[in-house]
Design an enzyme around this catalytic site. Sequence first.
Site, short mmCIF file in Angstrom:
data_model
loop_
_atom_site.label_atom_id
_atom_site.label_comp_id
_atom_site.label_asym_id
_atom_site.label_seq_id
_atom_site.Cartn_x
_atom_site.Cartn_y
_atom_site.Cartn_z
N LYS A 106 0.75 -1.09 0.04
CA LYS A 106 0.03 0.02 0.00
C LYS A 106 0.88 1.33 -0.02
CE LYS A 106 -4.22 -1.90 1.41
NZ LYS A 106 -5.45 -2.34 2.39
N ARG A 144 -3.85 -9.99 4.75
CA ARG A 144 -4.08 -10.12 3.26
C ARG A 144 -2.92 -9.47 2.57
NH1 ARG A 144 -6.43 -6.79 -0.48
NH2 ARG A 144 -7.94 -7.47 -1.82
N1 PMM Z 1 -7.67 -3.83 0.81
C1 PMM Z 1 -7.76 -3.65 -0.60
C2 PMM Z 1 -9.02 -4.55 -0.86
N2 PMM Z 1 -9.85 -5.15 -0.20
N3 PMM Z 1 -10.19 -6.02 1.87
C3 PMM Z 1 -9.77 -6.06 3.25
N4 PMM Z 1 -10.69 -6.85 4.04
N5 PMM Z 1 -8.96 -5.42 3.59
C4 PMM Z 1 -8.21 -4.78 3.02
O1 PMM Z 1 -7.08 -3.81 3.60
C5 PMM Z 1 -8.20 -4.48 1.50
C6 PMM Z 1 -9.47 -5.25 1.16
C7 PMM Z 1 -7.15 -2.79 -1.34
O2 PMM Z 1 -6.00 -3.52 -1.94
P1 PMM Z 1 -5.63 -4.20 -3.12
O3 PMM Z 1 -6.13 -3.18 -4.20
O4 PMM Z 1 -4.42 -4.52 -3.17
O5 PMM Z 1 -6.75 -5.18 -3.16
#
Ligand code: PMM
Length: 299
Positions: A231, A271
């Site tokens: 991030k 994640r």
């Molecule tokens: N971050 C993203 C998308 N979905 N879901 C949860 N539960 N927690 C998160 O921090 C989260 C998420 C954004 O990141 P990406 O674009 O790499 O998926």
Amino acid sequence: MHGSPHPSAGRLATPPVRGLDDLGRTRVMGVLNVTPDSFSDGGTFARPADAVRAGRAMLAAGADVIDVGGESTRPGAGRVHEAEEHARVVPVVTELVAAGGVVSVDTTRASVAAAALDAGAALVNDVSGGARPELLALVAERGVPYVLMHARGPSADMTSRAVYTDVVAEVVTELRGRLDAVLAAGIDLGSVIVDPGIGFAKNAAHNWTLLAHLDALAVLERPLLVGTSRKTFLGRLLAGPDGTPRPVDDREDATQATTALAAAAGVWGVRVHAVRPAADAVRVARAWTTGEAWKEPTT
Ligand code: PMM
């Protein structure tokens, strides 16, 4: 302490999640975005067939859960059409379930979640923070585990909502309020995992403050999922001398540091885009916090 430490030793207690086994360590959730426009390139696949291949590789690398999403949550991102999201997500869920994976669906739409659950998904990851009553009703009806993430509204304008006097207290209070709404919708408390929503309506300082005080979320008495992988706040921390943020594809080492630290703090899940190093990091954190070289039980 010698002897048999609690498997989830660390600062945070990890209450069980209804419907999911206790693995005795932090779970690794692999990110699989079937989108042409997610904020990071790793973990992002425009075509379902490529996503399936990548998902299988994640399973082989030790992913405990694969989080399949068809809509970008990058700051400023617009919405995709429902039919498009459906077409991106459902075939990938079907194939990864057939490959033996535990799959979660990262969606805010009840219709997409329903189709993914029908295709064998085991969890719903709701980045809207429980803002959609239809989605809550579906999760209540199906009785599946549910990730309640802190957010203050849609991605399109979340940057303008990154205003806090006390970010830790406000995130805890807002999550508690959303948890009450989730329970009022009929979802069982034992099915809920909470997530501070790193980067969602939060600037870099807010994210670091939350990570420094993860134990404050323990008052919610639910397991924590944390998503820091690649991030922007990592890019800003590691900016070069001219202030240029570290590019997204060069934030992986920092991600493994946050993964190990979150696991050592006792979070339920991380994640991440890169599964293999995260799987190593959570095992190291488990050994570090328990003082015990521990072998994964074989099934
Ligand atoms: N971050 C993203 C998308 N979905 N879901 C949860 N539960 N927690 C998160 O921090 C989260 C998420 C954004 O990141 P990406 O674009 O790499 O998926």
